[in-house]
Scaffold this motif. Sequence first.
Motif, mmCIF file in Angstrom:
data_model
loop_
_atom_site.group_PDB
_atom_site.id
_atom_site.type_symbol
_atom_site.label_atom_id
_atom_site.label_comp_id
_atom_site.label_asym_id
_atom_site.label_seq_id
_atom_site.Cartn_x
_atom_site.Cartn_y
_atom_site.Cartn_z
ATOM 1 N N ASN A 91 0.796 -1.231 0.000
ATOM 2 C CA ASN A 91 0.000 0.000 0.000
ATOM 3 C C ASN A 91 0.828 1.282 0.000
ATOM 4 O O ASN A 91 0.362 2.321 -0.456
ATOM 5 C CB ASN A 91 -0.938 0.015 1.217
ATOM 6 N N GLN A 92 2.048 1.220 0.512
ATOM 7 C CA GLN A 92 2.825 2.437 0.728
ATOM 8 C C GLN A 92 3.817 2.841 -0.373
ATOM 9 O O GLN A 92 4.018 4.034 -0.618
ATOM 10 C CB GLN A 92 3.592 2.316 2.060
ATOM 11 N N PRO A 93 4.497 1.901 -1.045
ATOM 12 C CA PRO A 93 5.577 2.296 -1.961
ATOM 13 C C PRO A 93 5.164 3.226 -3.100
ATOM 14 O O PRO A 93 5.922 4.118 -3.476
ATOM 15 C CB PRO A 93 6.084 0.957 -2.505
ATOM 16 N N ASN A 94 3.970 3.050 -3.666
ATOM 17 C CA ASN A 94 3.537 3.945 -4.748
ATOM 18 C C ASN A 94 3.278 5.349 -4.227
ATOM 19 O O ASN A 94 3.610 6.343 -4.883
ATOM 20 C CB ASN A 94 2.286 3.387 -5.436
ATOM 21 N N LYS A 95 2.676 5.440 -3.058
ATOM 22 C CA LYS A 95 2.447 6.756 -2.450
ATOM 23 C C LYS A 95 3.782 7.449 -2.187
ATOM 24 O O LYS A 95 3.906 8.666 -2.379
ATOM 25 C CB LYS A 95 1.674 6.608 -1.139
ATOM 26 N N ALA A 96 4.758 6.670 -1.744
ATOM 27 C CA ALA A 96 6.074 7.237 -1.427
ATOM 28 C C ALA A 96 6.765 7.780 -2.673
ATOM 29 O O ALA A 96 7.466 8.795 -2.618
ATOM 30 C CB ALA A 96 6.952 6.177 -0.749
ATOM 31 N N ASP A 108 12.567 7.669 -5.090
ATOM 32 C CA ASP A 108 12.778 7.968 -6.509
ATOM 33 C C ASP A 108 12.057 6.946 -7.380
ATOM 34 O O ASP A 108 11.567 7.280 -8.461
ATOM 35 C CB ASP A 108 14.281 7.950 -6.818
ATOM 36 N N ALA A 109 12.007 5.698 -6.918
ATOM 37 C CA ALA A 109 11.368 4.636 -7.695
ATOM 38 C C ALA A 109 11.026 3.494 -6.755
ATOM 39 O O ALA A 109 11.451 3.472 -5.595
ATOM 40 C CB ALA A 109 12.309 4.146 -8.795
#
Length: 280
Positions: free
Chosen positions: A75-80, A87-88
Amino acid sequence: MKKGWKYLIGIVVVVVIVIAGYFSFGGQSQAKEKTLTIGLVAPTDKDTHVWDAVKKEAKDNYGLTIKLKEFSDWNQPNKAVANGELDANSFQTKEFLDEWNKAHDNALTSVGQTIIAPLRLYSKKVDSVADIKNGATITISNDAANEARGLKLLQNAGLIKLKSDDSLATTKDIVENPKNLKIKEVDGSQTARALSSEDASVVNGGFAVSGDIPLKYTLYKEKLDKNSKPYINVLAVSKKKKDSQAFKDLAKAYQSKSVKKEIKKQYNSLIIPGWDLDLD
Protein backbone atom coordinates in the motif's frame (compact mmCIF):
# COMPACT_ATOMS: atom_id res chain seq x y z
CA MET A 1 52.73 45.40 -9.62
CA LYS A 2 52.20 45.90 -13.31
CA LYS A 3 48.69 46.33 -14.58
CA GLY A 4 48.93 43.21 -16.78
CA TRP A 5 49.86 41.00 -13.86
CA LYS A 6 47.01 42.38 -11.76
CA TYR A 7 44.61 41.59 -14.60
CA LEU A 8 45.92 38.01 -14.90
CA ILE A 9 45.71 37.41 -11.16
CA GLY A 10 42.13 38.71 -11.20
CA ILE A 11 41.15 36.20 -13.89
CA VAL A 12 42.74 33.35 -11.93
CA VAL A 13 40.84 34.35 -8.78
CA VAL A 14 37.54 34.41 -10.68
CA VAL A 15 38.20 30.97 -12.19
CA VAL A 16 39.05 29.55 -8.76
CA ILE A 17 35.84 30.97 -7.29
CA VAL A 18 33.75 29.53 -10.13
CA ILE A 19 35.32 26.08 -9.75
CA ALA A 20 34.90 26.16 -5.98
CA GLY A 21 31.29 27.20 -6.40
CA TYR A 22 30.64 24.34 -8.79
CA PHE A 23 31.96 21.72 -6.43
CA SER A 24 30.20 23.33 -3.46
CA PHE A 25 26.81 23.63 -5.14
CA GLY A 26 26.67 22.24 -8.66
CA GLY A 27 28.79 19.24 -7.76
CA GLN A 28 26.58 18.43 -4.80
CA SER A 29 23.49 18.72 -6.97
CA GLN A 30 25.00 16.40 -9.56
CA ALA A 31 25.93 13.87 -6.87
CA LYS A 32 22.39 14.03 -5.50
CA GLU A 33 20.96 13.31 -8.94
CA LYS A 34 23.20 10.26 -9.19
CA THR A 35 21.76 8.71 -6.01
CA LEU A 36 18.43 6.89 -6.28
CA THR A 37 16.37 5.54 -3.40
CA ILE A 38 14.35 2.49 -4.43
CA GLY A 39 11.43 1.03 -2.46
CA LEU A 40 11.07 -2.73 -2.02
CA VAL A 41 8.38 -4.75 -0.24
CA ALA A 42 9.53 -7.25 2.40
CA PRO A 43 12.74 -8.21 0.55
CA THR A 44 14.24 -11.61 1.23
CA ASP A 45 17.94 -12.45 1.37
CA LYS A 46 17.62 -13.63 -2.23
CA ASP A 47 16.12 -10.27 -3.24
CA THR A 48 19.02 -8.52 -1.52
CA HIS A 49 21.56 -10.56 -3.50
CA VAL A 50 19.85 -9.57 -6.75
CA TRP A 51 19.81 -5.91 -5.78
CA ASP A 52 23.47 -6.10 -4.79
CA ALA A 53 24.11 -7.12 -8.40
CA VAL A 54 21.98 -4.20 -9.62
CA LYS A 55 23.87 -1.80 -7.36
CA LYS A 56 27.23 -2.96 -8.67
CA GLU A 57 26.13 -2.73 -12.29
CA ALA A 58 24.65 0.73 -11.73
CA LYS A 59 27.73 2.03 -9.94
CA ASP A 60 30.36 0.52 -12.22
CA ASN A 61 28.76 1.36 -15.55
CA TYR A 62 26.49 4.35 -14.94
CA GLY A 63 27.87 6.11 -11.85
CA LEU A 64 24.59 5.55 -10.00
CA THR A 65 24.43 4.99 -6.26
CA ILE A 66 21.36 2.98 -5.27
CA LYS A 67 19.89 3.01 -1.78
CA LEU A 68 17.06 0.69 -0.77
CA LYS A 69 14.11 1.34 1.53
CA GLU A 70 11.96 -1.52 2.79
CA PHE A 71 8.17 -1.58 3.17
CA SER A 72 6.02 -4.25 4.77
CA ASP A 73 3.03 -4.10 2.43
CA TRP A 74 1.90 -3.12 -1.08
CA ASN A 75 0.00 0.00 0.00
CA GLN A 76 2.83 2.44 0.73
CA PRO A 77 5.58 2.30 -1.96
CA ASN A 78 3.54 3.94 -4.75
CA LYS A 79 2.45 6.76 -2.45
CA ALA A 80 6.07 7.24 -1.43
CA VAL A 81 7.15 7.64 -5.07
CA ALA A 82 4.26 9.98 -5.84
CA ASN A 83 5.08 12.29 -2.92
CA GLY A 84 8.83 12.27 -3.59
CA GLU A 85 9.90 10.19 -0.61
CA LEU A 86 11.27 7.59 -3.05
CA ASP A 87 12.78 7.97 -6.51
CA ALA A 88 11.37 4.64 -7.69
CA ASN A 89 10.01 1.33 -6.48
CA SER A 90 10.28 -2.27 -7.58
CA PHE A 91 7.59 -4.61 -6.29
CA GLN A 92 4.58 -4.64 -8.58
CA THR A 93 3.31 -5.91 -11.90
CA LYS A 94 2.35 -3.57 -14.74
CA GLU A 95 -1.28 -4.53 -14.16
CA PHE A 96 -1.08 -3.64 -10.44
CA LEU A 97 0.48 -0.29 -11.34
CA ASP A 98 -2.22 0.44 -13.92
CA GLU A 99 -4.95 -0.20 -11.36
CA TRP A 100 -3.23 2.00 -8.79
CA ASN A 101 -2.91 4.78 -11.35
CA LYS A 102 -6.64 4.74 -12.08
CA ALA A 103 -7.31 5.76 -8.50
CA HIS A 104 -4.40 8.20 -8.19
CA ASP A 105 -4.49 10.57 -11.18
CA ASN A 106 -2.20 8.42 -13.31
CA ALA A 107 0.74 9.65 -11.23
CA LEU A 108 3.30 6.91 -11.90
CA THR A 109 4.72 5.10 -14.89
CA SER A 110 7.08 2.24 -15.70
CA VAL A 111 10.63 2.89 -16.89
CA GLY A 112 11.58 -0.74 -17.35
CA GLN A 113 10.61 -4.37 -16.84
CA THR A 114 12.28 -6.49 -14.19
CA ILE A 115 11.06 -9.98 -13.29
CA ILE A 116 7.98 -12.13 -13.61
CA ALA A 117 6.85 -14.39 -10.79
CA PRO A 118 4.50 -17.05 -12.18
CA LEU A 119 1.61 -17.99 -9.90
CA ARG A 120 1.42 -21.53 -8.64
CA LEU A 121 -1.36 -23.44 -6.93
CA TYR A 122 0.18 -25.18 -3.92
CA SER A 123 -1.09 -27.70 -1.42
CA LYS A 124 0.33 -29.66 1.48
CA LYS A 125 -2.77 -31.83 1.71
CA VAL A 126 -3.17 -33.26 -1.79
CA ASP A 127 -0.78 -34.22 -4.56
CA SER A 128 -2.73 -33.16 -7.66
CA VAL A 129 -5.50 -30.87 -8.83
CA ALA A 130 -7.74 -33.90 -9.33
CA ASP A 131 -7.34 -34.79 -5.64
CA ILE A 132 -8.81 -31.51 -4.41
CA LYS A 133 -11.97 -32.49 -2.52
CA ASN A 134 -15.48 -31.11 -2.83
CA GLY A 135 -15.95 -28.09 -0.58
CA ALA A 136 -12.20 -27.48 -0.23
CA THR A 137 -10.98 -23.99 0.64
CA ILE A 138 -8.49 -22.29 -1.68
CA THR A 139 -6.94 -18.93 -0.83
CA ILE A 140 -6.12 -16.24 -3.37
CA SER A 141 -4.77 -12.70 -3.06
CA ASN A 142 -7.42 -10.05 -2.35
CA ASP A 143 -6.08 -7.10 -4.36
CA ALA A 144 -7.93 -6.53 -7.63
CA ALA A 145 -5.13 -7.39 -10.05
CA ASN A 146 -3.91 -10.52 -8.28
CA GLU A 147 -7.41 -11.73 -7.42
CA ALA A 148 -8.31 -11.81 -11.11
CA ARG A 149 -5.02 -13.46 -11.96
CA GLY A 150 -5.54 -16.12 -9.29
CA LEU A 151 -9.05 -16.87 -10.51
CA LYS A 152 -7.78 -17.30 -14.07
CA LEU A 153 -5.18 -19.74 -12.77
CA LEU A 154 -7.93 -21.79 -11.10
CA GLN A 155 -9.92 -21.67 -14.33
CA ASN A 156 -6.96 -22.86 -16.39
CA ALA A 157 -6.45 -25.66 -13.87
CA GLY A 158 -10.00 -26.80 -14.59
CA LEU A 159 -11.41 -26.04 -11.14
CA ILE A 160 -13.79 -23.16 -11.97
CA LYS A 161 -15.15 -21.27 -14.94
CA LEU A 162 -15.46 -17.49 -15.24
CA LYS A 163 -18.18 -15.77 -17.24
CA SER A 164 -15.66 -13.79 -19.28
CA ASP A 165 -11.97 -13.01 -19.71
CA ASP A 166 -12.40 -9.73 -17.86
CA SER A 167 -8.97 -8.56 -16.70
CA LEU A 168 -10.47 -7.74 -13.29
CA ALA A 169 -12.62 -10.77 -12.66
CA THR A 170 -13.81 -11.33 -9.09
CA THR A 171 -15.33 -14.27 -7.28
CA LYS A 172 -18.74 -12.94 -8.40
CA ASP A 173 -17.74 -13.81 -11.97
CA ILE A 174 -17.51 -17.54 -11.22
CA VAL A 175 -20.25 -19.26 -13.23
CA GLU A 176 -19.18 -22.86 -12.75
CA ASN A 177 -17.76 -24.37 -9.57
CA PRO A 178 -18.37 -28.12 -9.82
CA LYS A 179 -16.49 -28.93 -6.59
CA ASN A 180 -18.20 -26.15 -4.63
CA LEU A 181 -14.83 -24.72 -3.72
CA LYS A 182 -14.65 -21.97 -1.14
CA ILE A 183 -12.46 -19.19 -2.54
CA LYS A 184 -10.97 -17.28 0.38
CA GLU A 185 -9.47 -13.86 -0.33
CA VAL A 186 -6.55 -12.80 1.86
CA ASP A 187 -3.70 -10.30 1.71
CA GLY A 188 -1.11 -11.49 -0.79
CA SER A 189 1.51 -11.77 1.94
CA GLN A 190 -0.68 -14.32 3.75
CA THR A 191 -1.19 -16.73 0.85
CA ALA A 192 1.95 -18.71 1.65
CA ARG A 193 1.04 -19.03 5.33
CA ALA A 194 -2.43 -20.23 4.38
CA LEU A 195 -0.95 -23.53 3.22
CA SER A 196 -0.74 -24.62 6.84
CA SER A 197 -4.47 -24.24 7.41
CA GLU A 198 -6.27 -24.38 4.05
CA ASP A 199 -6.57 -27.08 1.42
CA ALA A 200 -4.65 -25.14 -1.25
CA SER A 201 -3.40 -21.65 -2.00
CA VAL A 202 -2.51 -19.60 -5.05
CA VAL A 203 0.83 -17.97 -4.26
CA ASN A 204 2.87 -15.44 -6.20
CA GLY A 205 6.48 -16.47 -6.87
CA GLY A 206 7.82 -13.70 -4.66
CA PHE A 207 5.82 -14.82 -1.64
CA ALA A 208 6.65 -18.44 -2.42
CA VAL A 209 10.33 -17.49 -2.16
CA SER A 210 9.89 -15.55 1.10
CA GLY A 211 7.69 -18.32 2.48
CA ASP A 212 10.26 -20.94 1.44
CA ILE A 213 7.61 -23.16 -0.19
CA PRO A 214 9.14 -26.33 -1.68
CA LEU A 215 8.36 -26.87 -5.37
CA LYS A 216 7.07 -30.35 -4.52
CA TYR A 217 3.87 -28.76 -3.21
CA THR A 218 3.04 -27.39 -6.67
CA LEU A 219 -0.27 -28.59 -8.12
CA TYR A 220 -0.45 -26.26 -11.10
CA LYS A 221 1.79 -23.57 -12.59
CA GLU A 222 0.74 -20.47 -14.49
CA LYS A 223 1.52 -20.69 -18.21
CA LEU A 224 3.50 -17.82 -19.71
CA ASP A 225 2.21 -16.46 -23.02
CA LYS A 226 1.11 -13.16 -24.56
CA ASN A 227 -1.52 -12.83 -21.83
CA SER A 228 1.25 -12.78 -19.24
CA LYS A 229 2.67 -9.39 -20.27
CA PRO A 230 0.66 -7.44 -17.64
CA TYR A 231 2.19 -9.69 -14.97
CA ILE A 232 5.78 -8.63 -15.58
CA ASN A 233 7.10 -6.53 -12.71
CA VAL A 234 8.28 -3.00 -13.40
CA LEU A 235 10.39 -0.16 -12.06
CA ALA A 236 7.87 2.56 -11.23
CA VAL A 237 8.68 6.29 -11.10
CA SER A 238 6.82 9.59 -11.09
CA LYS A 239 5.55 10.52 -14.55
CA LYS A 240 7.02 13.98 -14.03
CA LYS A 241 10.53 12.49 -13.84
CA LYS A 242 10.26 9.59 -16.27
CA ASP A 243 12.66 11.11 -18.82
CA SER A 244 15.52 11.41 -16.32
CA GLN A 245 18.71 9.80 -17.61
CA ALA A 246 19.22 8.31 -14.15
CA PHE A 247 16.08 6.21 -14.52
CA LYS A 248 17.07 5.08 -18.01
CA ASP A 249 20.41 3.99 -16.58
CA LEU A 250 18.69 2.24 -13.69
CA ALA A 251 16.65 0.16 -16.14
CA LYS A 252 19.78 -0.70 -18.13
CA ALA A 253 21.59 -1.73 -14.96
CA TYR A 254 18.74 -4.01 -13.94
CA GLN A 255 18.36 -5.52 -17.40
CA SER A 256 22.03 -6.55 -17.56
CA LYS A 257 23.59 -9.96 -18.05
CA SER A 258 25.05 -9.98 -14.55
CA VAL A 259 21.67 -9.29 -12.93
CA LYS A 260 19.94 -11.86 -15.13
CA LYS A 261 22.49 -14.44 -14.01
CA GLU A 262 21.92 -13.54 -10.36
CA ILE A 263 18.14 -13.80 -10.72
CA LYS A 264 18.44 -17.31 -12.12
CA LYS A 265 20.92 -18.26 -9.39
CA GLN A 266 18.77 -16.99 -6.52
CA TYR A 267 15.24 -17.93 -7.54
CA ASN A 268 15.57 -20.97 -9.76
CA SER A 269 12.24 -21.06 -11.63
CA LEU A 270 10.02 -19.38 -9.01
CA ILE A 271 11.00 -15.96 -10.33
CA ILE A 272 12.56 -15.37 -13.75
CA PRO A 273 13.87 -12.39 -15.77
CA GLY A 274 10.91 -10.79 -17.52
CA TRP A 275 12.37 -8.18 -19.84
CA ASP A 276 13.48 -10.43 -22.69
CA LEU A 277 10.85 -13.18 -22.66
CA ASP A 278 9.33 -14.21 -25.97
CA LEU A 279 5.64 -14.06 -25.09
CA ASP A 280 4.14 -13.57 -28.57
